[in-house]
Design an enzyme around this catalytic site. Structure first.
Site, PDB file in Angstrom:
ATOM      1  CG  ASP A   8      43.618  46.387  42.547  1.00  0.00           C
ATOM      2  OD1 ASP A   8      43.115  45.759  42.425  1.00  0.00           O
ATOM      3  OD2 ASP A   8      42.791  47.239  43.281  1.00  0.00           O
TER       4      ASP A   8
ATOM      5  CG  ASP B  54      47.141  50.092  46.536  1.00  0.00           C
ATOM      6  OD1 ASP B  54      46.287  49.901  46.929  1.00  0.00           O
ATOM      7  OD2 ASP B  54      47.673  49.831  45.605  1.00  0.00           O
TER       8      ASP B  54
END
Length: 595
Positions: A100, A98
């Site tokens: 963020d 991922d």
């Protein structure tokens, strides 16, 4: 203009604290930065995975497992990778990330405060909450906060919604918002509420029992009446909700007509969505990434080591391409400050596949019919890619971007792009229990690693509190022993045929034991309270409620094969590492084995 990242970061660390972030909405030219953050937390019962040949102390130095070194190296406990479920990296053919709060670690004192003030702007400007001149005659939230936290009340406080501030250290992950009652809850792994606040006022034991412990059918604590604070993005949302609860209770006439606690929460969520939709937050980050994102020089070496080991790497993020490109370009460097000049996309070399705008967690359902589009990195143009997966390159495609950057789609598309059939061959690293870890593990069977930035600080505190934990265990055993003796005496007094002098002796002994039990009980409770307050003054340990694992810890244990404080801690270990958990123990084994 090319910026040297290290001197810039050093200059920002030395600069004074910034002015209120609300000013950023008027001007985006500020270059000062707050010091890097440190929050709290860590779980029980999961062993640390220690590397045979050691590693280095700080992932942020850029050194990783494969970095040549003549000296033996060891991993500090705050940077270890902890294992819940055996994972042999030799069986992993692709590692995904991922972006963020995983690869990009945001600074809560700047980024979350920016989001918080942006949300207030939307509440005032778009949702008709009171502005400053409408609140001259009311005692606002700061007065409530001063009173709640034992500080003297400031007379005639004329501070309104637009001047509220965000205490980014107050909320922690793993909390639950009771939208119906306006409460913030922390519960154990069995979903028993252990700590509860109404706004910023702590609920008494009787209030907690009345609300959550006296129903015929136990509450599931699910939507629509509750919401889970399981991501760092949600801390500002929870804090603002608590402020609004206090504000409405003190000033019922100062909020829009018909507003109740659930309506206030919906308004906060709507305001947050508006902030993200209009691009205000991401525009600010794009103009000065160093202000909002922690630098980690080990990201590129870690990605290179994974790829050299023969594994594919991929990125799946909900952020769209334009923002993803800015953030990843900053993290992988060199960073170009002139956003309009176009970025060089060099960071794409470290990934086999990049999927933006993925709409997780829906992305993890293969029956999700979302279309897949290829993204042209330079222009951002979207091309229909559904029919192109695995097919020859179309004439309008650039060779350097072939099957590289996409938007949308679902997990089936990703598996075909990576040519991977078995879900167990994929390790995915994320920060969000529900959006990244639970769905990918429960629905797909991917192997998972959860990033918990708070862990490093809490592990350090845990290592310093061994004596206190031993004392707490001793006090619990002493309480049990006293209570057993009291029960024996009470049974004798009730059912045995005793002479008068025997009865008087037993009554006297019982009364003495009851006094001793109360003394030990109070000492135990106070010692436990002080122990937890070392981790967080309000919520205690992230992974504990009393002596039980917290709901958050239970989720980590169930769905994360591995967990660690930073994504780049993964680079401190061999890419062929066999991660093994500690042995599981049942309660009876602790005493038998002397654990």
């Amino acid at each position: 203009m090319l910026i040297s990242r290290r001197p810039l970061a050093a200059a920002l660390r030395l600069s004074p604290l910034s002015p209120p972030l609300l000013l950023f909405f008027a001007s985006a030219s500020s270059s000062s930065s707050s010091p890097a953050a440190a929050t709290s937390s860590s779980p029980r019962g999961c062993s640390a995975v220690r590397m045979d040949s050691g590693a280095i102390e700080q992932a942020s130095t850029g050194s990783i497992w494969s970095t040549p070194s003549a000296e033996p190296r060891s991993i500090s406990i705050g940077k270890e990778v902890f294992c819940n479920r055996s994972l042999n990296m030799r069986n992993i053919t692709a590692v995904g990330f991922d972006m963020d709060y995983t690869l990009a670690q945001y600074k809560p004192e700047t980024f979350e405060a920016l989001a918080y003030h942006g949300t207030i702007e939307k509440l005032v400007k778009d949702l008709d909450y009171p502005e400053e001149d409408e609140c001259k005659d009311c005692v606002c939230i700061f007065a409530v906060l001063h009173t709640t936290r034992g500080m003297p009340l400031v007379d005639d406080l004329e501070i309104a919604l637009l001047t509220w501030e965000f205490d980014w250290k107050y909320m922690v992950r793993g909390l639950v918002l009771d939208k119906k009652r306006g409460n913030v809850l922390k519960m154990d792994r069995h979903k028993y509420v252990k700590v509860a606040y109404h706004g910023f006022r702590e609920l008494a034991k009787e209030e907690k029992t009345a609300a959550y412990g006296s129903t015929l059918i136990r509450d599931s604590f699910d939507e629509p009446d509750y919401t889970l604070i399981d991501t760092l993005f949600s801390l500002g949302e929870a804090y603002l909700f608590a402020q609004l609860v206090d504000f409405m209770d003190s000033n019922p006439g100062k909020v829009p007509a018909g507003t109740d606690y659930p309506r206030m929460y919906r308004d906060v969520r709507s305001a947050i969505d508006l902030c993200h939709r209009d691009g205000t937050l991401k525009k600010m980050v794009a103009e000065d990434p160093a202000r909002y994102i922690n630098e980690d020089l080990a990201i590129v070496p870690m990605l290179e080591m994974i790829r050299k080991s023969g594994r594919s790497t991929f990125l799946v993020t909900n952020s769209l391409w334009d923002y993803t490109d800015v953030v990843m370009n900053y993290l992988c460097g060199p960073y170009t400050s002139d956003v309009g000049s176009g970025l060089n996309h060099k960071w794409l070399e470290y990934f086999d596949v990049v999927i933006t705008g993925s709409s997780k967690p829906g992305f993890f359902h293969d029956d999700n019919r979302a279309g897949l589009f290829e993204v042209e990195p330079d222009s951002g143009k979207l091309l229909n890619a559904d029919i192109q997966i695995g097919s020859p390159r179309s004439s309008h495609q650039h060779s350097k971007s072939l099957h590289k950057v996409y938007q949308g789609g679902n997990v089936g598309h990703l598996h075909r792009l990576l040519s991977i059939a078995s879900s167990s061959q994929i390790l995915y690293v994320g920060d969000h229990i529900y959006g990244d870890i639970l769905r990918s593990k429960k629905v797909l069977g991917w192997r998972t690693m959860l990033v918990i930035p708070e862990l490093e600080h809490e592990v350090k505190l845990l290592s310093e509190s061994k004596a206190t934990r031993k004392e707490l265990r001793h006090l619990r055993m002493e309480r049990d022993a006293i209570e057993d003796r009291v029960h024996r005496l009470e049974w004798s007094l009730k059912f045995e045929d005793l002479a008068e002098n025997q009865r008087e002796n037993l009554l006297s002994e019982r009364d003495n034991l009851l006094q001793k039990r109360e003394h030990v009980r109070r000492l135990h409770q106070e010692t436990q309270r002080q122990h937890h307050q070392k981790f967080h003054n309000v919520w205690g340990q992230l992974m504990k409620t009393g002596f039980q694992n917290s709901r958050f810890a239970h989720q980590v244990e169930r769905f994360a094969c591995l967990y660690s404080s930073q994504v780049t801690n993964f680079g401190l270990y061999s890419p062929n590492k066999y991660y093994r958990p500690s042995e599981d123990y049942m309660p009876h084994e602790f005493d038998v084995l002397g654990l």
